[in-house]
Design a protein around this motif. Structure first.
Motif, PDB file in Angstrom:
ATOM      1  N   TYR A 169     -19.739 -40.726 -46.461  1.00  0.00           N
ATOM      2  CA  TYR A 169     -18.656 -39.770 -46.716  1.00  0.00           C
ATOM      3  C   TYR A 169     -17.303 -40.426 -46.983  1.00  0.00           C
ATOM      4  O   TYR A 169     -17.088 -41.585 -46.625  1.00  0.00           O
ATOM      5  CB  TYR A 169     -18.440 -38.889 -45.478  1.00  0.00           C
ATOM      6  N   GLY A 170     -16.389 -39.609 -47.477  1.00  0.00           N
ATOM      7  CA  GLY A 170     -14.977 -39.965 -47.441  1.00  0.00           C
ATOM      8  C   GLY A 170     -14.497 -39.718 -46.017  1.00  0.00           C
ATOM      9  O   GLY A 170     -14.733 -38.644 -45.456  1.00  0.00           O
ATOM     10  N   ILE A 171     -13.849 -40.735 -45.425  1.00  0.00           N
ATOM     11  CA  ILE A 171     -13.422 -40.645 -44.012  1.00  0.00           C
ATOM     12  C   ILE A 171     -11.893 -40.686 -43.956  1.00  0.00           C
ATOM     13  O   ILE A 171     -11.267 -41.484 -44.661  1.00  0.00           O
ATOM     14  CB  ILE A 171     -13.999 -41.845 -43.212  1.00  0.00           C
ATOM     15  N   ILE A 172     -11.328 -39.834 -43.127  1.00  0.00           N
ATOM     16  CA  ILE A 172      -9.854 -39.793 -43.062  1.00  0.00           C
ATOM     17  C   ILE A 172      -9.329 -40.430 -41.774  1.00  0.00           C
ATOM     18  O   ILE A 172     -10.046 -40.525 -40.780  1.00  0.00           O
ATOM     19  CB  ILE A 172      -9.304 -38.356 -43.175  1.00  0.00           C
ATOM     20  N   ASP A 173      -8.081 -40.845 -41.830  1.00  0.00           N
ATOM     21  CA  ASP A 173      -7.366 -41.251 -40.628  1.00  0.00           C
ATOM     22  C   ASP A 173      -6.106 -40.407 -40.604  1.00  0.00           C
ATOM     23  O   ASP A 173      -5.576 -40.051 -41.668  1.00  0.00           O
ATOM     24  CB  ASP A 173      -7.007 -42.744 -40.725  1.00  0.00           C
ATOM     25  N   GLY A 174      -5.636 -40.057 -39.412  1.00  0.00           N
ATOM     26  CA  GLY A 174      -4.442 -39.215 -39.379  1.00  0.00           C
ATOM     27  C   GLY A 174      -3.878 -39.046 -37.992  1.00  0.00           C
ATOM     28  O   GLY A 174      -4.425 -39.554 -37.018  1.00  0.00           O
ATOM     29  N   VAL A 175      -2.778 -38.292 -37.952  1.00  0.00           N
ATOM     30  CA  VAL A 175      -2.078 -38.046 -36.693  1.00  0.00           C
ATOM     31  C   VAL A 175      -2.098 -36.541 -36.447  1.00  0.00           C
ATOM     32  O   VAL A 175      -1.763 -35.766 -37.356  1.00  0.00           O
ATOM     33  CB  VAL A 175      -0.595 -38.510 -36.835  1.00  0.00           C
ATOM     34  N   PRO A 176      -2.493 -36.105 -35.236  1.00  0.00           N
ATOM     35  CA  PRO A 176      -2.532 -34.662 -34.970  1.00  0.00           C
ATOM     36  C   PRO A 176      -1.166 -34.011 -35.239  1.00  0.00           C
ATOM     37  O   PRO A 176      -0.123 -34.603 -34.930  1.00  0.00           O
ATOM     38  CB  PRO A 176      -2.878 -34.579 -33.480  1.00  0.00           C
ATOM     39  N   VAL A 177      -1.208 -32.807 -35.791  1.00  0.00           N
ATOM     40  CA  VAL A 177       0.032 -32.088 -36.097  1.00  0.00           C
ATOM     41  C   VAL A 177       0.398 -31.217 -34.900  1.00  0.00           C
ATOM     42  O   VAL A 177      -0.415 -30.381 -34.481  1.00  0.00           O
ATOM     43  CB  VAL A 177      -0.162 -31.198 -37.352  1.00  0.00           C
ATOM     44  N   LYS A 216      -7.170 -29.864 -34.244  1.00  0.00           N
ATOM     45  CA  LYS A 216      -7.903 -29.507 -35.470  1.00  0.00           C
ATOM     46  C   LYS A 216      -7.192 -29.972 -36.745  1.00  0.00           C
ATOM     47  O   LYS A 216      -7.839 -30.264 -37.740  1.00  0.00           O
ATOM     48  CB  LYS A 216      -8.046 -27.975 -35.562  1.00  0.00           C
ATOM     49  N   THR A 217      -5.874 -29.989 -36.740  1.00  0.00           N
ATOM     50  CA  THR A 217      -5.144 -30.305 -37.967  1.00  0.00           C
ATOM     51  C   THR A 217      -4.422 -31.645 -37.840  1.00  0.00           C
ATOM     52  O   THR A 217      -3.777 -31.915 -36.825  1.00  0.00           O
ATOM     53  CB  THR A 217      -4.130 -29.180 -38.288  1.00  0.00           C
ATOM     54  N   TYR A 218      -4.572 -32.478 -38.863  1.00  0.00           N
ATOM     55  CA  TYR A 218      -4.005 -33.826 -38.859  1.00  0.00           C
ATOM     56  C   TYR A 218      -3.138 -34.029 -40.087  1.00  0.00           C
ATOM     57  O   TYR A 218      -3.429 -33.480 -41.161  1.00  0.00           O
ATOM     58  CB  TYR A 218      -5.133 -34.878 -38.923  1.00  0.00           C
ATOM     59  N   MET A 219      -2.100 -34.846 -39.914  1.00  0.00           N
ATOM     60  CA  MET A 219      -1.362 -35.346 -41.069  1.00  0.00           C
ATOM     61  C   MET A 219      -2.101 -36.619 -41.482  1.00  0.00           C
ATOM     62  O   MET A 219      -2.226 -37.547 -40.690  1.00  0.00           O
ATOM     63  CB  MET A 219       0.080 -35.656 -40.650  1.00  0.00           C
ATOM     64  N   MET A 220      -2.610 -36.633 -42.694  1.00  0.00           N
ATOM     65  CA  MET A 220      -3.441 -37.760 -43.095  1.00  0.00           C
ATOM     66  C   MET A 220      -2.597 -39.010 -43.363  1.00  0.00           C
ATOM     67  O   MET A 220      -1.554 -38.930 -44.010  1.00  0.00           O
ATOM     68  CB  MET A 220      -4.214 -37.383 -44.357  1.00  0.00           C
ATOM     69  N   THR A 221      -3.069 -40.135 -42.859  1.00  0.00           N
ATOM     70  CA  THR A 221      -2.367 -41.385 -43.156  1.00  0.00           C
ATOM     71  C   THR A 221      -3.154 -42.211 -44.170  1.00  0.00           C
ATOM     72  O   THR A 221      -2.602 -43.057 -44.873  1.00  0.00           O
ATOM     73  CB  THR A 221      -2.169 -42.226 -41.873  1.00  0.00           C
ATOM     74  N   ARG A 222      -4.465 -41.948 -44.230  1.00  0.00           N
ATOM     75  CA  ARG A 222      -5.310 -42.810 -45.061  1.00  0.00           C
ATOM     76  C   ARG A 222      -6.645 -42.104 -45.303  1.00  0.00           C
ATOM     77  O   ARG A 222      -7.091 -41.312 -44.475  1.00  0.00           O
ATOM     78  CB  ARG A 222      -5.560 -44.082 -44.246  1.00  0.00           C
TER      79      ARG A 222
END
Ligand code: G1P
Length: 293
Positions: free
Chosen positions: A170-178, A183-189
């Motif tokens: 899959y496409g995998i995301i990294d992020g910081v919780p909003v 459940k919702t993240y600000m994506m960093t990568r």
């Protein structure tokens, strides 16, 4: 801002379902009585989408025909007192406006989405991958639209948790919780199909995206990525470096109907969820367990 259009790429060869896909598009393989593509389009319609753009290749006209009227069949059914079925056939043919664009070479998902650029105009749009079927009370695309609307009409990627050993699918995301959300993240990568040991998280996208029009700028700039293909993931990663992109863990059960296991699983589950078929399916399963276990 209303999201009117969903892009559904359907140009793939469907080799995992050969020989069935030798003469029919894999999207037309049915789960119970509806072809797989029906579920993706229905999700779009239930989410308020008004136009579908199919990114197609040769041999895929059955998909367009399926979503067109078939007056001969409708009148045949009416004449034979099958009014309910006639109505359903008419409903499918009138469900939504369909537009198609050809992907002349299969150069990856990013390339497929880029083929739709002239049909999107200056609007955000949804992407739905038909091999990933999600069932739940609230259509995934609608859930993502709601997150987008709450967050400045930003791009939003639908994600789900997967076992860490499966990140390379899959496409995998990294992020910081909003705001402390789980459940919702600000994506960093975002990384395409990383090995488990390099995966930033186990949050994977099963092919549900709300994308702002600016994605096309990045789709034009990315080099070939994993597998030598133009990856949508790489364009989203580049976009996330310059503007807000969110990821949201959606609610619903996802089936990978592009694989035989996922296809069987969806077929059994859908039968179980149908009041008219549940008893029949349970009976068949019990018989088979007795016979083969
Ligand atoms: C594509 C995308 C990947 C996504 C997956 C979902 O990969 O490139 O990021 O997670 O669909 O099914 P594919 O399965 O087409 O190789």
């Amino acid at each position: 801002m209303k999201i009117r259009t969903a892009v559904i790429p359907v140009a793939g060869k469907g080799t995992r379902f050969l020989p069935a896909t030798k003469e029919i598009p894999k999207e037309m393989i049915p789960i119970l009585t509806k072809p797989m593509i029906h579920y993706a389009v229905e999700e779009a319609v239930l989410s308020g989408i008004e136009q579908i753009v199919f990114v197609t290749s040769s041999g895929k006209t059955a998909i367009e025909d399926y979503f067109d009227r078939n007056l001969e069949l409708e009148s045949f059914l009416e004449k034979n007192n099958k009014e309910d079925m006639a109505k359903e056939i008419k409903r499918i043919g009138s469900m939504i406006e369909i537009t198609t664009v050809r992907q002349k070479e299969q150069l990856g998902l990013g390339h497929a989405i880029n083929c739709a650029r002239d049909l999107i105009k200056d609007e955000a749009f949804a992407v739905i991958l038909g091999d990933d079927l999600v069932r739940g009370n609230n259509p995934v695309t609608k859930q993502l639209m709601e997150i987008s609307a709450k967050n400045n009409n930003s791009s939003v990627i639908g994600v789900m948790e997967v076992p860490i050993e499966e990140t390379n699918k899959y496409g995998i995301i990294d992020g910081v919780p909003v705001n402390g959300s789980d459940k919702t993240y600000m994506m960093t990568r975002m990384v395409e199909k990383p090995d488990p040991k390099n995966a930033p998280t186990n949050l994977a996208t099963p092919g549900r995206y709300i994308l702002k029009q600016e994605i096309f700028k990045y789709l034009n700039e990315i080099p070939r990525g994993v597998g030598g293909e133009y990856q949508l993931t790489d364009a989203i990663n580049a976009m996330a470096a310059e503007s807000d992109v969110y990821a949201h863990i959606f609610e619903g059960n996802r089936f990978d109907t592009g694989s035989i296991r996922g296809y069987l699983n969806a077929t059994v589950e859908f039968a179980m969820m149908d009041e008219n078929l549940k008893g029949m399916m349970l009976e068949i399963c019990r018989e088979k367990v007795k016979k083969y276990e």
